[in-house]
Design an enzyme around this catalytic site. Structure first.
Site, short mmCIF file in Angstrom:
data_model
loop_
_atom_site.label_atom_id
_atom_site.label_comp_id
_atom_site.label_asym_id
_atom_site.label_seq_id
_atom_site.Cartn_x
_atom_site.Cartn_y
_atom_site.Cartn_z
N ALA A 86 0.87 -1.17 0.00
CA ALA A 86 0.00 0.00 0.00
C ALA A 86 0.91 1.23 0.00
CB ALA A 86 -0.87 -0.01 1.24
N GLY A 131 0.68 -4.98 0.86
CA GLY A 131 -0.49 -5.02 -0.01
C GLY A 131 -0.19 -5.65 -1.38
N GLU A 175 -0.43 -9.25 -0.79
CA GLU A 175 -1.86 -9.50 -0.57
C GLU A 175 -2.62 -9.53 -1.91
OE1 GLU A 175 -1.95 -6.28 2.42
OE2 GLU A 175 -3.01 -7.71 3.68
N GLU A 208 4.46 -5.28 7.27
CA GLU A 208 3.66 -4.25 7.95
C GLU A 208 4.08 -3.98 9.39
OE1 GLU A 208 2.45 -6.44 5.81
OE2 GLU A 208 0.89 -5.53 4.58
N1 CAA Z 1 4.60 3.20 -0.55
C1 CAA Z 1 5.02 4.36 -1.07
N2 CAA Z 1 6.20 4.53 -1.71
C2 CAA Z 1 6.98 3.44 -1.83
C3 CAA Z 1 6.62 2.18 -1.30
C4 CAA Z 1 5.37 2.09 -0.64
N3 CAA Z 1 4.90 0.94 -0.15
N4 CAA Z 1 7.63 1.31 -1.54
C5 CAA Z 1 8.58 1.98 -2.20
N5 CAA Z 1 8.19 3.28 -2.38
C6 CAA Z 1 8.93 4.34 -3.04
C7 CAA Z 1 10.08 4.86 -2.16
O1 CAA Z 1 9.61 5.79 -1.23
C8 CAA Z 1 11.00 5.45 -3.20
O2 CAA Z 1 10.45 6.69 -3.59
P1 CAA Z 1 11.43 8.01 -3.69
O3 CAA Z 1 12.40 7.66 -4.79
O4 CAA Z 1 10.49 9.11 -4.05
O5 CAA Z 1 12.09 8.15 -2.36
C9 CAA Z 1 10.83 4.51 -4.39
O6 CAA Z 1 9.59 3.82 -4.20
C10 CAA Z 1 11.93 3.48 -4.49
O7 CAA Z 1 12.00 2.79 -3.27
P2 CAA Z 1 13.35 2.63 -2.41
O8 CAA Z 1 14.26 3.79 -2.64
O9 CAA Z 1 12.97 2.34 -1.00
O10 CAA Z 1 13.97 1.34 -3.11
P3 CAA Z 1 14.96 0.28 -2.46
O11 CAA Z 1 15.47 -0.56 -3.59
O12 CAA Z 1 15.94 0.93 -1.58
O13 CAA Z 1 14.02 -0.64 -1.53
C11 CAA Z 1 12.02 -1.88 -0.97
C12 CAA Z 1 12.98 -1.43 -2.09
C13 CAA Z 1 12.73 -2.86 -0.05
C14 CAA Z 1 10.84 -2.56 -1.64
C15 CAA Z 1 11.56 -0.64 -0.16
O14 CAA Z 1 11.09 0.34 -1.06
C16 CAA Z 1 10.48 -0.91 0.84
O15 CAA Z 1 10.74 -1.47 1.90
N6 CAA Z 1 9.22 -0.47 0.54
C17 CAA Z 1 8.13 -0.55 1.47
C18 CAA Z 1 7.60 -1.95 1.60
C19 CAA Z 1 6.50 -2.01 2.63
O16 CAA Z 1 6.70 -1.73 3.81
N7 CAA Z 1 5.27 -2.39 2.20
C20 CAA Z 1 4.14 -2.50 3.06
C21 CAA Z 1 3.31 -1.26 2.97
S1 CAA Z 1 2.03 -1.20 4.17
C22 CAA Z 1 0.77 -2.15 3.55
O17 CAA Z 1 0.87 -2.71 2.47
C23 CAA Z 1 -0.45 -2.18 4.41
C24 CAA Z 1 -1.51 -3.11 4.02
O18 CAA Z 1 -1.43 -4.32 4.11
C25 CAA Z 1 -2.80 -2.57 3.58
#
Ligand code: CAA
Length: 259
Positions: free
Chosen positions: A66, A112, A115, A135
């Site tokens: 998400a 998500g 999911e 999460e």
């Molecule tokens: N939401 C918003 N933006 C996201 C994102 C997310 N889930 N995942 C990545 N991005 C964005 C980053 O903010 C970054 O944007 P900027 O360049 O503007 O800073 C861009 O995508 C590239 O990401 P990274 O620089 O972080 O890339 P990386 O290679 O260093 O890492 C990754 C990759 C490990 C996937 C890392 O991006 C990450 O951990 N992302 C989040 C994953 C996460 O926690 N997902 C769960 C979300 S909560 C959820 O899903 C709730 C639910 O069940 C309903």
């Protein structure tokens, strides 16, 4: 169909949907969820579509979850609404579709994103894909059905470990625990999904729909056996059943007409 966050196309009765927010690793913001909800309705209502292949743009991510930036100031009530709305209109809507959705997991499938893949009926992973439910690193839990579908797919023990450690697993590990059906090289991902759907497309469409409904009833209905009994009975009333049996007896390929 013109969307801001999705690329869609229909070819040979397959609807291809690519989530297209590559810079944000295809994270599911509200607009993308709204568009996904619309495309699911379209897939269900359009006779031309017999199956759907869902993937993410680029080679890095299927969907990284998400959109975290969107809900950073949410209240509990807004969080509940986000989960309920998303579950009903997208995640459950995919699972309850009687057309097969295949997730082609081309990279990170996190939160998500995993999911979404789990709501699909079949999952194929590229060999470099990574999956997880991170999460709890954010102080959250999965909200789009992850606690339920991961448990159904891999069992309670593995599900709890994955969810409370928040650790990512590789495609190989995911296949070993039954989270994905197949692993292929990235370049073969869509072809593998097409191959699976090519078999489904040759089968009796009403029977395919009835089978999918009965399987999903095993987890979502109080008595899946009863759903199966009734669906089995209804199959006998279809022209396609008569055609299927006649084709078998006459040693020819059946021509199904979805009746
Ligand atoms: N939401 C918003 N933006 C996201 C994102 C997310 N889930 N995942 C990545 N991005 C964005 C980053 O903010 C970054 O944007 P900027 O360049 O503007 O800073 C861009 O995508 C590239 O990401 P990274 O620089 O972080 O890339 P990386 O290679 O260093 O890492 C990754 C990759 C490990 C996937 C890392 O991006 C990450 O951990 N992302 C989040 C994953 C996460 O926690 N997902 C769960 C979300 S909560 C959820 O899903 C709730 C639910 O069940 C309903």
């Amino acid at each position: 169909m013109a969307y801001q966050n999705l690329i869609t196309t229909v070819k040979d009765n397959i609807l291809y949907v690519t989530i297209n927010r590559e810079k944000a690793l295809n994270a599911l913001n509200k607009d993308t969820l709204t568009e996904l909800a619309e495309v699911i309705v379209y897939a269900n209502e359009t006779d031309e579509v017999l199956g759907v292949i869902l993937t993410g743009a680029g080679e890095k991510a299927f969907v990284a979850g998400a959109d975290i930036k969107e809900f950073s100031d949410y209240t509990g009530k807004q969080g509940e609404e986000l989960a309920r709305n998303g579950q009903e209109k997208v995640f459950n809507a995919i699972e309850n579709s009687t057309k097969p959705f295949v997730a082609a997991i081309n990279g990170f499938a996190l939160g998500g994103g995993l999911e979404l893949a789990m709501a699909c009926h079949i999952r194929i992973a590229a060999d470099q894909a990574k999956m997880g439910l991170p999460e709890v690193t954010l102080g959250l839990i999965p909200g789009y059905g992850g606690t339920q579908r991961l448990t159904q797919l891999v069992g309670k023990g593995k599900a709890i470990e994955l969810i409370i450690t928040a650790n990512m697993i590789t495609a190989v590990e995911a296949e070993k625990i039954g989270l994905v059906n197949h692993i292929v090289p990235q370049a073969d991902l869509v072809a593998k999904a097409e191959e699976i759907l090519s078999f489904v497309k040759q089968r009796a469409p009403l029977a395919v729909a009835a089978a999918m409904k009965a399987v999903v009833a095993s987890v979502n209905e109080p008595d899946g056996y009863q759903v199966e009994i009734e669906a089995f009975g209804k199959c006998f009333e279809t022209a396609d059943f008569k055609e299927g049996v006649a084709a078998f007896v006459e040693k020819r390929k059946p021509v199904f007409v979805k009746k």
